[in-house]
Write a protein that holds these residues in place. Structure first.
Motif, PDB file in Angstrom:
ATOM      1  N   TRP A 151      71.906  68.694  20.207  1.00 23.73           N
ATOM      2  CA  TRP A 151      70.646  69.428  20.377  1.00 23.73           C
ATOM      3  C   TRP A 151      69.777  69.296  19.126  1.00 23.73           C
ATOM      4  O   TRP A 151      68.551  69.194  19.224  1.00 23.73           O
ATOM      5  N   ASN A 152      70.409  69.296  17.959  1.00 25.76           N
ATOM      6  CA  ASN A 152      69.648  69.106  16.721  1.00 25.76           C
ATOM      7  C   ASN A 152      68.969  67.742  16.710  1.00 25.76           C
ATOM      8  O   ASN A 152      67.817  67.620  16.284  1.00 25.76           O
ATOM      9  N   PRO A 173      79.816  67.654  17.027  1.00 24.01           N
ATOM     10  CA  PRO A 173      79.727  68.871  17.843  1.00 24.01           C
ATOM     11  C   PRO A 173      78.531  68.808  18.795  1.00 24.01           C
ATOM     12  O   PRO A 173      77.539  68.145  18.535  1.00 24.01           O
ATOM     13  N   PHE A 174      78.652  69.513  19.901  1.00 22.86           N
ATOM     14  CA  PHE A 174      77.602  69.515  20.913  1.00 22.86           C
ATOM     15  C   PHE A 174      76.292  70.074  20.366  1.00 22.86           C
ATOM     16  O   PHE A 174      75.214  69.604  20.727  1.00 22.86           O
ATOM     17  N   LYS A 175      76.377  71.044  19.490  1.00 23.72           N
ATOM     18  CA  LYS A 175      75.173  71.631  18.884  1.00 23.72           C
ATOM     19  C   LYS A 175      74.384  70.574  18.109  1.00 23.72           C
ATOM     20  O   LYS A 175      73.152  70.604  18.073  1.00 23.72           O
ATOM     21  N   PHE A 176      75.078  69.636  17.499  1.00 23.94           N
ATOM     22  CA  PHE A 176      74.413  68.593  16.731  1.00 23.94           C
ATOM     23  C   PHE A 176      73.584  67.682  17.634  1.00 23.94           C
ATOM     24  O   PHE A 176      72.544  67.168  17.220  1.00 23.94           O
TER      25      PHE A 176
END
Length: 135
Positions: A39-40, A34-37
């Motif tokens: 950023w993580n 996922p795209f959020k990952f």
């Protein structure tokens, strides 16, 4: 000092981001990320860059604190960084290691004490070498 710390931060942040991205791509090659990952992973790189590129070099090369305070600060910063990194990488992994936080912090403390012993021994040898060259 500021230029050295900036370079250390950049190297540590970029290196750890690349390293974590490579490890993630090897172990999760069959899954969509996922795209959020992403950023993580960037936040993990920044966190590791701050810890190992700024705080550690400052504590061990520039600060004038006592060795015991350096060890204590390093242990606390390292433990916080470690748990935040694990939390950002995987919530399930964080819940798996969370019950063992006291043991992990104590092991980190022992590691810093041993590391400081060898680091100070190495530093003393280097200083002795430099002083002998001046004579």
């Amino acid at each position: 000092m500021a230029k050295t710390l900036k370079n250390s931060f950049t190297q540590a942040a970029l290196g750890s981001t690349i390293w974590i991205t490579l490890l993630t791509s090897v172990y999760n090659s069959n899954q969509a990320i996922p795209f959020k990952f992403i950023w993580n992973i960037i936040f993990i790189g920044l966190l590791l860059g701050l810890t190992f590129g700024v705080i550690y070099p400052y504590l061990w090369n520039y600060s004038t604190f006592k060795a015991s305070l350096n060890i204590f600060i390093s242990t606390i910063v390292n433990s916080i960084c470690m748990f935040l990194t694990v939390r950002l990488y995987s919530i399930n992994l964080f819940h798996l290691v969370q019950p063992y936080w006291i043991g992990i912090v104590l092991l980190t403390l022992v590691g810093h004490i041993i590391g400081f012993y060898f680091y100070s021994k190495y530093q003393n040898k280097q200083l002795k070498k430099e002083l002998n060259q001046l004579i």
